[in-house]
Design a protein around this motif. Structure first.
Motif, mmCIF file in Angstrom:
data_model
loop_
_atom_site.group_PDB
_atom_site.id
_atom_site.type_symbol
_atom_site.label_atom_id
_atom_site.label_comp_id
_atom_site.label_asym_id
_atom_site.label_seq_id
_atom_site.Cartn_x
_atom_site.Cartn_y
_atom_site.Cartn_z
ATOM 1 N N GLY A 92 7.551 20.161 -154.789
ATOM 2 C CA GLY A 92 6.827 21.376 -154.600
ATOM 3 C C GLY A 92 7.396 22.311 -153.663
ATOM 4 O O GLY A 92 7.104 23.273 -153.326
ATOM 5 N N ASP A 93 8.509 21.815 -152.743
ATOM 6 C CA ASP A 93 9.252 22.428 -151.839
ATOM 7 C C ASP A 93 10.285 23.361 -152.559
ATOM 8 O O ASP A 93 10.816 24.526 -152.214
ATOM 9 C CB ASP A 93 9.910 21.441 -150.811
ATOM 10 N N PHE A 94 11.118 22.885 -153.551
ATOM 11 C CA PHE A 94 12.118 23.331 -154.162
ATOM 12 C C PHE A 94 11.607 24.029 -155.333
ATOM 13 O O PHE A 94 12.457 24.889 -155.804
ATOM 14 C CB PHE A 94 13.196 22.241 -154.666
ATOM 15 N N LEU A 95 10.745 23.618 -156.255
ATOM 16 C CA LEU A 95 10.479 24.278 -157.353
ATOM 17 C C LEU A 95 9.918 25.890 -157.527
ATOM 18 O O LEU A 95 10.552 26.554 -158.333
ATOM 19 C CB LEU A 95 9.161 23.628 -158.258
ATOM 20 N N PRO A 96 9.382 26.277 -156.537
ATOM 21 C CA PRO A 96 8.929 27.826 -156.370
ATOM 22 C C PRO A 96 10.102 28.583 -156.441
ATOM 23 O O PRO A 96 10.139 29.679 -157.430
ATOM 24 C CB PRO A 96 8.235 27.907 -155.166
ATOM 25 N N ALA A 97 11.293 28.202 -155.954
ATOM 26 C CA ALA A 97 12.423 29.044 -155.799
ATOM 27 C C ALA A 97 13.121 29.182 -157.226
ATOM 28 O O ALA A 97 13.346 30.151 -157.624
ATOM 29 C CB ALA A 97 13.422 28.632 -155.019
ATOM 30 N N SER A 270 18.155 24.819 -167.645
ATOM 31 C CA SER A 270 19.310 24.050 -167.318
ATOM 32 C C SER A 270 20.397 24.891 -167.037
ATOM 33 O O SER A 270 21.149 24.643 -165.940
ATOM 34 C CB SER A 270 19.726 23.329 -168.698
ATOM 35 N N GLY A 271 20.423 26.127 -167.433
ATOM 36 C CA GLY A 271 21.303 27.102 -166.732
ATOM 37 C C GLY A 271 21.025 27.561 -165.509
ATOM 38 O O GLY A 271 21.953 27.678 -164.635
ATOM 39 N N VAL A 272 19.703 27.503 -165.038
ATOM 40 C CA VAL A 272 19.293 27.627 -163.623
ATOM 41 C C VAL A 272 19.706 26.752 -162.656
ATOM 42 O O VAL A 272 20.257 27.064 -161.721
ATOM 43 C CB VAL A 272 17.661 27.943 -163.393
ATOM 44 N N LEU A 273 19.984 25.720 -163.105
ATOM 45 C CA LEU A 273 20.546 24.540 -162.284
ATOM 46 C C LEU A 273 21.922 24.800 -161.896
ATOM 47 O O LEU A 273 22.449 24.554 -160.683
ATOM 48 C CB LEU A 273 20.356 23.056 -162.915
ATOM 49 N N VAL A 274 22.755 25.444 -162.759
ATOM 50 C CA VAL A 274 24.120 25.759 -162.572
ATOM 51 C C VAL A 274 24.281 26.879 -161.919
ATOM 52 O O VAL A 274 24.868 27.050 -160.778
ATOM 53 C CB VAL A 274 24.848 25.913 -164.161
ATOM 54 N N VAL A 275 23.497 27.886 -162.207
ATOM 55 C CA VAL A 275 23.470 29.265 -161.333
ATOM 56 C C VAL A 275 23.164 28.903 -159.886
ATOM 57 O O VAL A 275 23.487 29.736 -159.026
ATOM 58 C CB VAL A 275 22.584 30.179 -162.148
ATOM 59 N N GLU A 276 22.008 28.190 -159.633
ATOM 60 C CA GLU A 276 21.700 27.927 -158.305
ATOM 61 C C GLU A 276 22.919 27.378 -157.413
ATOM 62 O O GLU A 276 22.909 27.784 -156.095
ATOM 63 C CB GLU A 276 20.655 26.818 -158.164
ATOM 64 N N GLN A 277 23.686 26.855 -157.860
ATOM 65 C CA GLN A 277 24.945 26.096 -157.335
ATOM 66 C C GLN A 277 25.987 27.160 -156.876
ATOM 67 O O GLN A 277 26.609 27.343 -155.797
ATOM 68 C CB GLN A 277 25.548 25.013 -158.134
ATOM 69 N N VAL A 278 26.143 28.331 -157.826
ATOM 70 C CA VAL A 278 27.029 29.257 -157.803
ATOM 71 C C VAL A 278 26.459 30.359 -156.571
ATOM 72 O O VAL A 278 27.197 30.909 -155.677
ATOM 73 C CB VAL A 278 27.196 30.377 -158.847
ATOM 74 N N PHE A 279 25.244 30.520 -156.610
ATOM 75 C CA PHE A 279 24.570 31.667 -155.653
ATOM 76 C C PHE A 279 23.854 31.099 -154.323
ATOM 77 O O PHE A 279 23.239 31.567 -153.498
ATOM 78 C CB PHE A 279 23.456 32.293 -156.322
ATOM 79 N N GLY A 280 24.247 29.585 -154.251
ATOM 80 C CA GLY A 280 23.492 29.047 -153.164
ATOM 81 C C GLY A 280 21.898 29.128 -153.156
ATOM 82 O O GLY A 280 21.411 29.345 -152.066
ATOM 83 N N GLY A 283 16.782 25.801 -154.768
ATOM 84 C CA GLY A 283 15.800 25.367 -155.955
ATOM 85 C C GLY A 283 16.095 24.093 -156.259
ATOM 86 O O GLY A 283 16.750 23.328 -155.580
ATOM 87 N N ILE A 284 15.530 23.756 -157.548
ATOM 88 C CA ILE A 284 15.505 22.082 -158.064
ATOM 89 C C ILE A 284 17.156 21.962 -158.070
ATOM 90 O O ILE A 284 17.523 20.791 -158.042
ATOM 91 C CB ILE A 284 15.104 22.364 -159.441
ATOM 92 N N GLY A 285 18.231 22.951 -158.605
ATOM 93 C CA GLY A 285 19.468 22.592 -158.756
ATOM 94 C C GLY A 285 20.097 21.996 -157.320
ATOM 95 O O GLY A 285 20.853 21.114 -157.712
#
Length: 334
Positions: A92-97, A270-280, A283-285
């Motif tokens: 619930g804390d990470f999913l909205p992002a 699945s791509g979002v999880l990777v992109v979240e690492q690149v852009f800090g 979220g779930i990533g």
């Protein structure tokens, strides 16, 4: 139609039960003891035994699976070994992002797909350049595309921010967790503008690949229908090519594009999880990246089940939308 809907909903439930079963089996055969992971390696034998009894780990495997399945269905995904919080609370804390990023990525992907399909089918000026840019971007890995975007639009030109969801110190913290929506609800238009500013680059990165896939399928369908009898009749009535495409051809061509959109949404997460690492992106990533190194299996399983549920739900919704757009699908069973 009712039979078609019931069949699709039944298939969705069966897939989710199977996915939950796979997660249960992986947790059951994992060498990591969940009790010691919760209590620590120095816990006494009595404390370990009491905790195993409380968690139901001494019951038969089928009984354990039933408890796991019913718990997951009710939202009980266990307790994270790392945060010591219920996994559902962490999600619930990470999913909205993640949802906000994925939704904006999907909107951009659909807009680019429609633009690509229409421009190349109707041979608009500049269509070849747009096609070349999108195809080049879709052939690059997402993390590389994200790094190139940061180099160009952040480091070189300074047009877009490098990381995070917002640069404001006091954004609203509810009720939805989506900064763009919460900013509107609180009449904080500075928050909306800043959130969109941060969303543009990561959303564009995850949108390019799906945009090309959806656009190619839509273009193929449009080309197949543009010379149909009803299109020629509309053309004989004096309608422009754009009007014929929008009013007549598009509805008959959208079915295959909807199917591809459903597939791409799952891949987009699945791509979002990777992109979240690149852009800090928080979220779930980020959550799963912090959970994997410490073997936080409840968190990993919780994210997997949640993403699987989203993917299956979206594809079921796409099937129902296709049936609504073309009732022949419901009659023939798809």
């Amino acid at each position: 139609m009712k039979t078609f809907v019931a069949a699709r909903l039944g298939a969705m439930i069966a897939i989710l039960v199977a996915l939950t079963g796979v997660m249960f089996i992986l947790q059951h055969i994992s060498p990591l003891d969940p009790v010691k992971a919760q209590l620590g390696a120095q816990a006494s034998a009595d404390a370990v035994a009491a905790r195993r009894e409380a968690l139901g780990l001494n019951e038969p495997v089928l009984v354990q699976f039933w408890h796991y399945l019913t718990g997951a269905a009710s939202g009980d995904l266990g307790t994270s070994y790392r945060t010591r919080h219920p996994v559902l609370s962490d999600l619930g804390d990470f999913l909205p992002a993640t949802l906000e990023l994925a939704m904006f990525g999907l909107v951009i992907a659909i807009l680019l797909a429609v633009l690509l399909a229409f421009s190349t089918t109707l041979r608009w000026r500049g269509a070849s350049l747009l096609r070349a840019v999108l195809f080049t971007g879709s052939s690059a890995p997402m993390f590389l595309l994200g790094i190139l975007g940061l180099i160009v639009f952040y480091q070189s030109f300074g047009w877009l921010p490098a990381n995070g969801r917002t640069g404001l110190p006091n954004p609203p913290d509810g009720p939805t967790g989506l900064l763009t929506v919460d900013g509107l609800l609180h009449a904080r238009f500075d928050v909306v503008a800043d959130a969109l500013h941060h969303l543009i680059l990561p959303a564009l990165v995850i949108a390019i690949g799906p945009a090309v896939a959806i656009g190619r399928v839509l273009r193929s369908s449009l080309l197949g229908d543009i010379d149909s009898d009803y299109a020629r009749t509309a053309r004989a009535k004096g309608l422009s090519e754009g009007a014929i495409m929008a009013r007549h051809v598009l509805r008959n061509s959208v079915g295959a594009a909807l199917s591809m959109t459903g597939l791409q949404v799952g891949l987009m997460f699945s791509g979002v999880l990777v992109v979240e690492q690149v852009f800090g992106w928080p979220g779930i990533g980020q959550y799963i990246a912090q959970s994997i190194p410490v073997a936080d299996f409840p968190a990993i399983a919780g994210v997997t089940i949640m993403l699987g549920a989203i993917y299956v739900f979206i594809n079921t919704a796409v099937d129902l939308l296709q049936a609504a757009a073309d009732p022949r699908i419901a009659i023939t069973g798809g």
